[in-house]
Write an enzyme that holds these catalytic residues in place. Sequence first.
Site, PDB file in Angstrom:
ATOM      1  N   ASP A   1    -100.894  -2.527 -23.545  1.00 41.69           N
ATOM      2  CA  ASP A   1    -102.086  -2.774 -24.347  1.00 41.69           C
ATOM      3  C   ASP A   1    -103.289  -2.558 -23.429  1.00 41.69           C
ATOM      4  OD1 ASP A   1    -102.232  -5.051 -22.777  1.00 41.69           O
ATOM      5  OD2 ASP A   1    -102.224  -6.481 -24.436  1.00 41.69           O
TER       6      ASP A   1
ATOM      7  N   CYS B   1     -98.694  -5.816 -20.404  1.00 46.28           N
ATOM      8  CA  CYS B   1     -99.809  -6.462 -21.108  1.00 46.28           C
ATOM      9  C   CYS B   1    -100.503  -7.344 -20.071  1.00 46.28           C
ATOM     10  CB  CYS B   1     -99.334  -7.231 -22.343  1.00 46.28           C
ATOM     11  SG  CYS B   1     -98.145  -8.552 -22.019  1.00 46.28           S
TER      12      CYS B   1
ATOM     13  N   THR C   1    -100.041 -10.530 -19.184  1.00 42.68           N
ATOM     14  CA  THR C   1     -99.092 -11.327 -18.403  1.00 42.68           C
ATOM     15  C   THR C   1     -97.679 -10.739 -18.375  1.00 42.68           C
ATOM     16  OG1 THR C   1     -98.514 -12.531 -20.404  1.00 42.68           O
ATOM     17  CG2 THR C   1    -100.253 -13.492 -19.006  1.00 42.68           C
TER      18      THR C   1
ATOM     19  N   HIS D   1     -77.953  -8.641 -13.170  1.00 44.15           N
ATOM     20  CA  HIS D   1     -77.313  -9.668 -14.002  1.00 44.15           C
ATOM     21  C   HIS D   1     -77.555  -9.462 -15.499  1.00 44.15           C
ATOM     22  CE1 HIS D   1     -77.166 -12.936 -10.588  1.00 44.15           C
ATOM     23  NE2 HIS D   1     -76.704 -11.761 -10.212  1.00 44.15           N
TER      24      HIS D   1
ATOM     25  N   HIS E   1     -70.956 -11.044 -15.862  1.00 45.41           N
ATOM     26  CA  HIS E   1     -72.175 -10.914 -16.669  1.00 45.41           C
ATOM     27  C   HIS E   1     -71.912 -10.235 -18.017  1.00 45.41           C
ATOM     28  CE1 HIS E   1     -74.326 -12.313 -13.213  1.00 45.41           C
ATOM     29  NE2 HIS E   1     -73.816 -11.340 -12.488  1.00 45.41           N
TER      30      HIS E   1
HETATM   31  C1  RB5 Z   1    -104.588  -9.695 -24.310  1.00 46.22           C
HETATM   32  O1  RB5 Z   1    -105.782 -10.365 -24.072  1.00 46.22           O
HETATM   33  C2  RB5 Z   1    -103.407 -10.549 -23.852  1.00 46.22           C
HETATM   34  O2  RB5 Z   1    -103.270 -11.664 -24.651  1.00 46.22           O
HETATM   35  C3  RB5 Z   1    -102.147  -9.724 -23.826  1.00 46.22           C
HETATM   36  O3  RB5 Z   1    -102.333  -8.617 -23.019  1.00 46.22           O
HETATM   37  C4  RB5 Z   1    -100.881 -10.357 -23.280  1.00 46.22           C
HETATM   38  O4  RB5 Z   1    -101.106 -10.960 -22.038  1.00 46.22           O
HETATM   39  C5  RB5 Z   1    -100.098 -11.177 -24.159  1.00 46.22           C
HETATM   40  O5  RB5 Z   1     -99.027 -11.668 -23.775  1.00 46.22           O
END
Ligand code: RB5
Length: 149
Positions: free
Chosen positions: A7, A66, A68, A99, A134
């Site tokens: 994203d 994304c 995180t 695993h 596994h």
């Molecule tokens: C976008 O702001 C953020 O929420 C997205 O990139 C992501 O981290 C969601 O898990």
Amino acid sequence: MIFLGSDHAGFELKESIKNYLKEKGINYLDMGTDSLKSVDYPDYALKVAEKVKADDDKNSFGILVCGTGIGMEIAANKINGIRAALAYDEYTAEVAKKHNNANVLTLGGRTTTPTEAIRYIDKFMSSMYEGGRHENRISKITSMEKLKD
Ligand code: RB5
């Protein structure tokens, strides 16, 4: 083949990953996004997950970025046959393959530097699924896909 997606929050890290793959001569397909304009990460998780699922080559996998890596991980794992794993150090990248036989690696663009991401990707690619004990666990996960409503 590596299927890439992000994203807006993962866009810059995805571009760095692309440059690295290009330098290394590793084949990739960029499924977007293509700018910092705000988009919804599940759309890209779906595109990449479907490509990975449809690809017969067992060496193919996806990389989703994304902010995180968590949203991409959650979304991609909704698709049957996808085992998406968030890597946040070299160890998690390694065991995701050894695993969990992960076929999608997710990364956080806001939590991971390009140097770290490349280290995690290298570790993932140089590790082999160990099978053995596994395999039964992965089979149990696969059978849980049938429990979906
Ligand atoms: C976008 O702001 C953020 O929420 C997205 O990139 C992501 O981290 C969601 O898990």
